[in-house]
Enzyme design. Structure first.
Site, mmCIF file in Angstrom:
data_model
loop_
_atom_site.group_PDB
_atom_site.id
_atom_site.type_symbol
_atom_site.label_atom_id
_atom_site.label_comp_id
_atom_site.label_asym_id
_atom_site.label_seq_id
_atom_site.Cartn_x
_atom_site.Cartn_y
_atom_site.Cartn_z
ATOM 1 N N HIS A 111 -13.818 -2.333 -13.271
ATOM 2 C CA HIS A 111 -12.917 -1.685 -12.324
ATOM 3 C C HIS A 111 -11.846 -2.684 -11.914
ATOM 4 O O HIS A 111 -12.114 -3.879 -11.750
ATOM 5 C CB HIS A 111 -13.690 -1.232 -11.080
ATOM 6 C CG HIS A 111 -12.840 -1.066 -9.859
ATOM 7 N ND1 HIS A 111 -12.753 -2.045 -8.892
ATOM 8 C CD2 HIS A 111 -12.021 -0.058 -9.464
ATOM 9 C CE1 HIS A 111 -11.928 -1.642 -7.934
ATOM 10 N NE2 HIS A 111 -11.466 -0.444 -8.260
ATOM 11 N N ARG A 115 -2.684 -2.635 -5.114
ATOM 12 C CA ARG A 115 -2.008 -1.623 -4.314
ATOM 13 C C ARG A 115 -1.199 -2.253 -3.177
ATOM 14 O O ARG A 115 -1.438 -3.394 -2.782
ATOM 15 C CB ARG A 115 -3.027 -0.658 -3.717
ATOM 16 C CG ARG A 115 -4.032 -1.362 -2.824
ATOM 17 C CD ARG A 115 -5.214 -0.479 -2.496
ATOM 18 N NE ARG A 115 -6.205 -1.196 -1.694
ATOM 19 C CZ ARG A 115 -7.158 -1.973 -2.209
ATOM 20 N NH1 ARG A 115 -7.253 -2.142 -3.525
ATOM 21 N NH2 ARG A 115 -8.019 -2.597 -1.427
ATOM 22 N N HIS A 150 -15.509 -14.494 -14.007
ATOM 23 C CA HIS A 150 -15.301 -15.129 -12.705
ATOM 24 C C HIS A 150 -14.319 -16.299 -12.788
ATOM 25 O O HIS A 150 -13.591 -16.567 -11.823
ATOM 26 C CB HIS A 150 -16.642 -15.580 -12.119
ATOM 27 C CG HIS A 150 -17.413 -14.460 -11.491
ATOM 28 N ND1 HIS A 150 -17.245 -14.084 -10.178
ATOM 29 C CD2 HIS A 150 -18.354 -13.623 -12.000
ATOM 30 C CE1 HIS A 150 -18.042 -13.066 -9.894
ATOM 31 N NE2 HIS A 150 -18.732 -12.769 -10.984
ATOM 32 N N HIS A 180 -27.480 1.669 0.888
ATOM 33 C CA HIS A 180 -28.637 2.571 0.926
ATOM 34 C C HIS A 180 -29.699 2.164 -0.094
ATOM 35 O O HIS A 180 -30.828 2.668 -0.036
ATOM 36 C CB HIS A 180 -28.207 4.020 0.693
ATOM 37 C CG HIS A 180 -27.560 4.275 -0.628
ATOM 38 N ND1 HIS A 180 -26.297 3.826 -0.945
ATOM 39 C CD2 HIS A 180 -28.003 4.944 -1.716
ATOM 40 C CE1 HIS A 180 -25.981 4.207 -2.168
ATOM 41 N NE2 HIS A 180 -27.006 4.884 -2.667
ATOM 42 N N GLY A 264 -4.940 13.471 -1.400
ATOM 43 C CA GLY A 264 -4.519 13.037 -2.723
ATOM 44 C C GLY A 264 -4.995 13.981 -3.820
ATOM 45 O O GLY A 264 -5.700 14.963 -3.568
ATOM 46 N N ARG A 265 -4.609 13.654 -5.051
ATOM 47 C CA ARG A 265 -4.913 14.505 -6.194
ATOM 48 C C ARG A 265 -6.346 14.225 -6.656
ATOM 49 O O ARG A 265 -6.647 13.155 -7.181
ATOM 50 C CB ARG A 265 -3.913 14.222 -7.312
ATOM 51 C CG ARG A 265 -4.015 15.142 -8.511
ATOM 52 C CD ARG A 265 -2.831 14.897 -9.438
ATOM 53 N NE ARG A 265 -2.822 15.822 -10.552
ATOM 54 C CZ ARG A 265 -3.340 15.550 -11.747
ATOM 55 N NH1 ARG A 265 -3.935 14.386 -11.973
ATOM 56 N NH2 ARG A 265 -3.258 16.434 -12.721
#
Length: 305
Positions: A111, A115, A150, A180, A264-265
């Site tokens: 990932h 932004r 890393h 959780h 958002g979409r």
């Protein structure tokens, strides 16, 4: 924020999306479907973007890389938990986000997101901040891959201060944690948010350095592991661990929450979902197995470099 700065950030982000999807196209046998979209005036948000998705490739079972640039009348709660003074303020946000789910269980899922958000109440000067990072989620851990990933992350943020890698590495470990289940999602990387240190120029430079580091961090790992031999056992474990990925994204991920809360979409927001995942009741790998090694050696937090 000035139109000049908006254009600079937008130009960089669209270029980054192009470079990454072109690199993936070279090593897979499928091309990305490019889905341009625009929010209509009746929606909560105004703006546009391009979602690029590759599905059913020989290498990547699903690879999504999206660019979005939106404006809204009110920051959603997920964006103001660290900036309560901006609650209810109009905002502008743009970014590139990707998740790649390889077919081979020995190639890790990855990932990456970079932004920028700017916001301010009418009459205020307004503020802008940057965020982003990348993290690796192996199904079968590999020491060489972990150290490489890393190391590239460290080198990307080192020019911005000796404190940045330890801080961003810990932030990543803290963030990509399934509370959780009391379990890390993967082996981490770097993550930063609400970054405005040094003003626009410094924040924008940091965002670019992280974005530019993605291909050098991930592609060598893909090339090393893409032809590893696997069978039904490895595939079953991959799908089981993908279930953890789904749980994190839907329950804990601020980016997913921001997108859904701000109108958002949905199709673009959920491009991070794997095409297949599975759950089984109280599943536990055998002691001494490669699957157990993921839990005992790779998921526990550690300093890789």
């Amino acid at each position: 924020m000035s139109d000049t700065r908006v254009s600079l950030v937008r130009s960089y982000l669209t270029s980054l999306q192009n470079r990454i999807t072109e690199a993936v196209t070279v090593i897979d046998d499928r091309v990305f479907v490019s889905d341009g979209w625009e929010k209509s005036p009746g929606d909560l948000l105004l703006g546009s973007g391009t979602t690029r998705i590759l599905e059913g490739g020989s290498l990547f079972e699903r690879a999504g890389c999206g660019f979005s640039h939106v404006r809204g009348p009110k920051l959603p709660p997920s964006a103001t938990q660290h900036r309560p003074e901006l609650a209810g303020a109009p905002f502008e946000a743009m970014g590139v986000s990707l998740v790649f789910h390889p077919r081979n269980p020995f190639v890790p899922t990855v990932h990456m997101n970079v932004r920028m958000i700017s916001a301010g109440h009418p009459g205020d000067e307004g503020v802008c901040w940057f965020g982003g990072g990348m993290d690796l989620t192996p199904y079968y851990g590999n020491e060489q891959d972990a150290v490489h990933f890393h190391s590239v992350c460290r080198d990307a943020v080192q020019p911005f201060g000796q404190d940045k890698h330890p801080q961003f590495k810990k932030w990543c470990d803290d963030y990509f944690f399934l509370k959780h289940r009391n379990e890390q999602r993967g082996i981490g990387g770097i993550f930063f948010d609400d970054f405005s240190e040094g003003g626009f120029e410094n924040g924008f430079s940091l965002m670019q350095s992280v974005g530019n580091a993605f291909l050098p961090a991930y592609m060598p790992i893909v090339e090393r592991r893409r032809d590893a031999v696997y069978g039904e056992r490895e595939r079953a474990f991959q799908l089981y661990r993908r279930g953890r990925y789904v749980e994190f994204n839907l329950v804990w991920d601020r980016g997913t929450h921001f997108g859904l809360q701000s109108g958002g979409r949905t199709e673009s927001i959920l491009l991070s979902m794997p095409p297949l995942a599975s759950w089984s009741y109280q599943s536990a790998p055998a002691e001494g197995s490669p699957e157990m090694e993921l839990y005992t050696h790779f998921l526990p937090r550690r300093e890789w470099v």
